[in-house]
Design a protein around this motif. Structure first.
Motif, short mmCIF file in Angstrom:
data_model
loop_
_atom_site.label_atom_id
_atom_site.label_comp_id
_atom_site.label_asym_id
_atom_site.label_seq_id
_atom_site.Cartn_x
_atom_site.Cartn_y
_atom_site.Cartn_z
N MET A 126 0.79 -1.28 0.31
CA MET A 126 0.25 0.00 0.23
C MET A 126 1.18 1.41 0.08
SD MET A 126 -2.87 -1.39 -0.48
CE MET A 126 -4.44 0.30 0.13
N GLY A 127 2.23 0.86 -0.22
CA GLY A 127 3.20 2.68 -0.83
C GLY A 127 3.84 3.11 1.10
N THR A 128 4.27 3.74 0.11
CA THR A 128 5.16 4.64 1.30
C THR A 128 5.64 6.35 1.18
OG1 THR A 128 7.80 4.02 0.15
CG2 THR A 128 6.64 2.56 1.92
N GLN A 129 6.19 6.49 2.12
CA GLN A 129 6.68 7.83 0.81
C GLN A 129 6.75 7.85 0.10
OE1 GLN A 129 8.47 10.59 3.95
NE2 GLN A 129 6.65 11.34 5.18
N ASP A 162 1.07 5.43 -2.49
CA ASP A 162 0.00 4.79 -2.45
C ASP A 162 -0.71 4.25 -4.27
OD1 ASP A 162 -0.05 6.18 -0.68
OD2 ASP A 162 -2.80 6.30 -0.22
N GLY A 163 -0.10 2.64 -3.92
CA GLY A 163 -0.51 2.43 -5.14
C GLY A 163 0.81 2.21 -6.22
N GLN A 164 1.18 3.36 -6.14
CA GLN A 164 3.03 2.81 -7.07
C GLN A 164 3.74 2.01 -7.25
OE1 GLN A 164 3.47 5.14 -9.15
NE2 GLN A 164 1.69 5.85 -8.84
N PHE A 165 3.95 0.79 -5.94
CA PHE A 165 4.54 -0.06 -5.89
C PHE A 165 4.43 -1.75 -7.19
CE2 PHE A 165 5.80 -4.58 -4.59
CZ PHE A 165 6.72 -4.76 -3.52
N ASP A 166 3.34 -1.14 -7.11
CA ASP A 166 2.83 -2.43 -8.66
C ASP A 166 2.88 -1.96 -9.86
OD1 ASP A 166 1.84 -4.53 -6.82
OD2 ASP A 166 0.77 -3.41 -5.81
N LEU A 194 13.37 -4.21 -8.36
CA LEU A 194 13.06 -4.63 -7.24
C LEU A 194 13.56 -5.27 -5.94
CD1 LEU A 194 12.59 -8.11 -9.83
CD2 LEU A 194 11.17 -5.79 -9.14
N LEU A 195 15.02 -4.61 -5.79
CA LEU A 195 15.44 -4.59 -4.71
C LEU A 195 15.44 -3.76 -3.98
CD1 LEU A 195 19.03 -6.17 -5.44
CD2 LEU A 195 17.63 -7.20 -3.81
N TRP A 196 15.40 -2.62 -4.10
CA TRP A 196 15.06 -0.87 -4.00
C TRP A 196 13.48 -1.17 -3.47
CZ3 TRP A 196 11.68 2.69 -6.50
CH2 TRP A 196 11.11 3.87 -6.25
N LEU A 197 12.85 -1.41 -3.75
CA LEU A 197 10.94 -1.43 -3.73
C LEU A 197 11.38 -2.40 -2.49
CD1 LEU A 197 9.78 -2.02 -6.64
CD2 LEU A 197 9.24 -0.03 -5.71
N GLU A 198 11.96 -3.38 -2.08
CA GLU A 198 11.81 -4.54 -1.43
C GLU A 198 12.00 -3.56 -0.13
OE1 GLU A 198 10.27 -6.69 -0.46
OE2 GLU A 198 9.42 -8.04 -2.37
N ALA A 199 13.52 -3.26 -0.23
CA ALA A 199 13.92 -2.67 1.10
C ALA A 199 13.40 -0.95 1.90
CB ALA A 199 16.10 -2.03 0.40
N ASP A 200 13.03 -0.53 0.35
CA ASP A 200 11.56 0.68 1.40
C ASP A 200 10.62 0.33 2.00
OD1 ASP A 200 11.36 3.41 0.62
OD2 ASP A 200 9.09 2.85 -0.06
N ARG A 201 10.14 -0.57 1.47
CA ARG A 201 8.61 -1.02 2.36
C ARG A 201 9.90 -1.58 3.63
NH1 ARG A 201 4.89 -5.32 -0.82
NH2 ARG A 201 6.48 -7.09 -1.46
N ASP A 218 5.03 3.54 9.88
CA ASP A 218 5.14 5.41 9.05
C ASP A 218 4.01 5.84 8.41
OD1 ASP A 218 7.42 4.81 11.40
OD2 ASP A 218 8.34 6.03 10.46
N ASN A 219 3.69 4.74 7.16
CA ASN A 219 2.60 5.36 6.44
C ASN A 219 1.30 4.61 6.34
OD1 ASN A 219 4.94 7.30 5.11
ND2 ASN A 219 6.04 5.45 5.31
N MET A 220 1.81 4.31 7.57
CA MET A 220 0.06 3.22 7.31
C MET A 220 -0.98 3.83 7.51
SD MET A 220 -2.01 0.81 6.65
CE MET A 220 0.07 0.58 6.06
#
Lengths: 451, 485
Positions: free
Chosen positions: A86-89, A93-97, A130-137, A143-145
């Motif tokens: 569901m996204g971080t800063q 939202d939604g940008q992960f996918d 892919l690695l950056w996205l996993e690390a970011d979340r 904190d972004n929930m």
């Protein structure tokens, strides 16, 4: 168009567990080449290079599952799995996918009693992303929930429950089985998907707490598999993951159940919109990878693996009493379940089928198992081990499975040997042990069926 | 933007900058640059003939020491008459019930001893045996397959059991909401054409199938003259052909053989032009299965790239138009997707989702709105770009496993297109723009062409349909659907 069949549903109810079992037995001569190391923050990293196709897989296991949920929060680990998208800063939202699919990459995740795995795959050029996205979340999701995100995914999960369980013929079998075979204070009681009531209760604070406690590098293992340059991959992993701090709070993990098990189970009958009665006999069985676990897999194959198997012969060939019959050892970390299921043809008394099942169980316990019969079953395990190494997604998950259960990335040989070294007398002894224990019987009957 | 990001990240790496009060490095704020990409092409397909003329299409691949293949016969559902629908399926089950004087159990033991697997399946255009074995037992496995295909065991007891199984499978499908929805949609679209049926048949068509019909089907279609072998695995040509010629290759061919004449075999189905809303009642169901379908012309090289691209953008991935709206925006469903079924003669394009019962009307409205919006405004550049990338990624998936490769060879062979068609056509896909797909999108998303099937609580559905935008139902009559007897 080829529609669903009874065989499909026998399998689908147990697919997740069965796949793990098959993978366990990967052929010793075919170990998965890999390199593994641990970052300072505790993240286990396993690299498996295969440059035959321009494809990479990132597979991340968090060592938390539904067993670790707090009371009255059933389904939380799985709900959390949904919230992870569901996204971080950095990736709102939604940008992960969206980001991933723009690169032609895809992802998914699954939750079990014991762990939650996240996997993404795509063209090799996508690996740093892919690695950056996993690390970011891994760092920033909690904190972004927001309440809005939670409410939306709660709706989705409740629809998942409706679609897979409530609106499916025989869909409530697994829930009924788990909620009755395990005592109420057992970590596995409940279901991975959770109850509507508990899902409604989850709060944003629950989400943040859960994230802080379990979603951290020292509670995870990362596999990168496929077409990449080793030095580059290490550089990216270091760059994106190494700075993430270890968790600060103690990890509270569910422990082996030390409470009381029921001395007997009450038989359960459910009514459903189904065409045939289903009879299931269920037992507690040895936990994953413990002594007796492989033996019970072999017992399942002796009973229902193929047309020469014992229950197939007894219930389908000698008597055409069942539509299909299947037996499965459903292995998990703390405790396992062994189940025998038969869809019974119209007009056949359920108790007659049960009697034949009991006779075959008795024979297995009392009469010597022929070497030849057991060898045939083992040969299929050997063969399926080779096939399980065919796909890159499977191999990546296999490496993480080994890391979780064996604390080392390569457990293939050790696993297969558990099957190959099982002697007829050991198999028989474990069958006796399990089948002599308390049994839970569940029947699902067509609505309107008086029996 | 992308180029600037790369420079920015480079600076971050050098200075190891972190955000104030946070351990997070600044470079985490930006998406990283991509890695180098390598080329993908469809592997070389070798073509050989056995002594008896059977074609062998095969790929050498030593990823694992194993082999997977299929022996396919031109037959399948399209050869069946409406009265006996389900015959291919029953024949395919019967073909695994032993050979010569060996029972099914003995056959199963032989497979187990080899660590091999043999199975049969049917499709719309074919009936096939699949086999898989470790490399070392390929010769024995193919010899076993050869015996099995040439000398099936026609045991009345086995037939009776399988026949009863199929009757029960048909009954089961009719309790499953997804199957109910697909079967009704097939009926609505195709009527009594074979594509309007499930492979397992209907209760009435399966009821009277006999062993004699199965034997005749075998005699008519399971013949070397009709066979094609496709194999992928760790094999060398000499070993492969030697094993095949000693087994399948010695199956006697009859020069005079001609496939039996089947009325309407190549007939293009006539579609019912009156589109309807069909409701199948499942009282008190917690969800409604929504499927919407429209007939399309059979597979054509010229229309494929645009239609496929539109399909994947509408409902072929997680961020598709449908899934984003119905799942991620509104939470009506767990998933929503589209898919297409294409044959040489005809096909259909389909939307499917299961929504919470009380959101059935709203979900239909949302689908309608999305389709109308795209019809008017077209797709965005981003949507088209994403679709291209996803289709490119599917090419990798299509060559991932031995079975995937086999399926590609078979599917392209049946459509009469080159095995690397999808790889070559990607170049055309990559040249598409929102403007160039607009016309086809307008046709594909034309609401009036869809049949709508709703499987759920009828009372609740009917009440919701009264309250929604009348354009959603437009001219479509609403009726209560029944499955064929």
């Amino acid at each position: 168009m080829n529609p669903k069949t009874f065989q499909n549903i026998l399998c689908s109810a147990t697919t997740f567990f069965f796949i793990l079992v098959v993978h366990l037995s990967a052929w010793a001569k075919l170990s998965i080449p890999h390199e593994s190391y641990v970052l300072d923050n505790g993240l286990h990293v396993i690299l498996h290079q295969d440059r035959s196709l321009p494809k990479v897989v990132v597979n991340l296991w968090y060592h938390v599952g539904s067993k670790d949920e707090k009371k009255r929060r059933s389904g939380f680990a799985h709900l959390f799995e949904h919230l992870m998208f569901m996204g971080t800063q950095n990736v709102p939202d939604g940008q992960f996918d969206i980001l991933m699919e723009k690169l032609g990459a895809k992802n998914n995740a699954t939750t079990s009693f014991d762990r939650t795995n996240y996997f993404s795959w795509g063209d090799s050029q996508a690996l740093p992303v892919l690695l950056w996205l996993e690390a970011d979340r891994m760092y920033a999701l909690g904190d972004n929930m927001t309440q809005e995100k939670l409410d939306l995914q709660r709706k989705v999960v409740r629809n998942e429950r409706r679609q897979d369980d409530e609106n499916q013929p025989y869909g409530m079998l697994m829930t009924t089985m788990i909620q009755n075979i395990f005592p109420k204070d057992h970590p596995y009681w409940g279901t991975v998907i959770g109850s509507h009531e508990d899902l409604e209760k989850a709060t944003v604070e629950d989400v943040k707490d859960f994230f802080r406690e379990y979603y951290r590098p020292d509670n995870a293992s990362l596999v990168v598999a496929g077409d990449f340059d080793l030095a580059e991959a290490k550089k990216w992993i270091d760059q994106y993951f190494a700075w993430i701090p270890r968790g600060k709070t103690p990890l509270s993990k569910a422990k082996a159940y030390a409470g009381k098990w029921p001395r007997s189970y009450k038989s359960i009958s459910l009514k459903d919109e189904v065409s045939l009665p289903l009879l299931t006999l269920n037992y507690r069985s040895p936990k994953a990878n413990a002594k007796g676990d492989a033996e019970m897999d072999l017992v399942a194959s002796l009973l229902t693996g193929g047309k020469s198997s014992r229950l197939y012969q007894a219930l389908k060939v000698k008597k055409d009493w069942v539509q299909s019959v299947g037996a499965y050892q459903i292995s998990s970390e703390l405790d396992s379940m062994f189940t025998i299921r038969a869809f019974i043809k119209p007009g056949i008394p359920i108790d007659s089928v049960k009697k034949v099942m009991d006779q075959e169980i008795q024979k297995l316990i009392e009469e010597e198992i022929a070497d030849q019969e057991l060898s045939r079953v083992k040969k299929q395990y050997e063969s399926s081990s080779v096939w399980s190494l065919e796909g890159l997604l499977h191999r990546a998950d296999e490496l993480n499975y080994c890391q979780y259960h064996y604390k080392k990335a390569d457990c293939l040989e050790e696993n297969l040997q558990r099957y190959l070294l099982a002697s007829p007398s050991q198999v028989q002894s474990w069958a006796k042990n399990v089948f002599s224990s308390t049994r839970l019987e569940i029947r699902i009957l067509p609505k309107g069926n008086a029996s | 933007m992308k180029h600037r990001n790369i420079i920015f990240c480079g600076l971050c790496l050098v200075y190891g900058t972190v955000l104030a009060g946070s351990p997070e490095p600044i470079y985490m704020k930006e998406m990283p640059a991509l890695a180098k990409s390598s080329q993908l092409s469809f592997p070389k397909v070798h073509r050989d003939k056995l002594y008896n003329g059977i074609s062998v299409l095969w790929i050498q691949d030593d990823k694992i020491p194993a082999v997977y293949g299929q022996l396919r016969f031109l037959a399948g559902m399209r050869t069946e008459s409406v009265e006996h629908m389900g015959l291919s399926q029953l024949t395919s089950s019967m073909l695994m019930e032993g050979y010569g004087d060996k029972t099914a159990a003995q056959l199963s033991q032989e497979m187990d001893q080899l660590g091999s697997d043999l199975s049969t399946a049917i499709g719309d255009y074919g009936i096939s045996y699949s086999f898989s074995s470790l490399k070392d037992s390929f010769g024995e496995t193919i010899a076993l397959l050869s015996d099995l295909v040439q000398h099936p065991r026609w045991d009345q007891g086995s037939f009776d059991r399988l026949h009863s199984d199929q009757v029960q499978n048909v009954a089961y499908q009719r309790t499953d909401p997804d199957s109910q929805a697909f079967e009704i949609l097939s009926q609505e679209l195709y009527g009594k054409h074979w594509q309007g049926f499930f492979s397992s048949g209907t209760p009435a068509s399966v009821k009277n199938l006999s062993l004699d019909q199965v034997k005749k089907y075998y005699g008519d279609f399971i013949r070397p003259e009709q066979a094609v072998l496709t194999i992928v695995g760790d094999l060398q040509k000499e070993d492969l052909l030697s094993s095949l010629n000693q087994s399948i290759g010695s199956w006697k061919v009859e020069a005079k053989y001609a496939m039996p004449e089947i009325p309407g075999l190549n007939e293009i189905p006539k579609f019912d032009l009156q589109k309807k809303v069909a409701i199948y009642d499942r009282p008190e169901a917690v969800q409604t299965v929504i499927v919407m379908g429209k007939p399309v012309k059979g597979f054509a090289k010229s229309t494929y790239p645009k239609a496929r691209l539109i399909d994947i953008v509408i409902g072929g991935s997680f961020t598709s138009v449908l899934n984003q709206n119905l799942r991620e925006k509104h939470g009506y469903t767990y998933s929503a997707r589209s898919s297409s079924w294409l044959h040489r003669q005809a096909g259909f394009w389909m939307i499917q989702t299961s929504v919470k019962s009380d959101t059935t009307g709203k979900a239909l409205e949302e689908i309608y709105k999305e389709f109308t919006k795209i019809q008017q405004k077209g797709f965005s550049k981003d949507q088209i770009q994403k679709g291209k990338k996803l289709l490119q990624a599917q090419l990798v998936e299509s060559v991932d496993s031995f079975e995937d490769l086999n399926n590609q060879i078979n599917a392209t062979d049946l459509l009469g297109i080159p095995t690397d068609f999808y790889f070559k056509v990607q170049k055309k896909v990559n040249r598409l723009t929102p403007k160039r797909v607009k016309k086809v999108a307008k046709q594909m998303l034309d609401w009036k062409d869809f049949d709508i099937v709703l499987v759920g609580d009828r009372k609740s559905i009917e009440a919701q349909l009264k309250d929604i935008d009348p354009q959603v139902i437009s001219e479509k009559p609403i009726h209560t659907a029944e499955l064929r007897p």
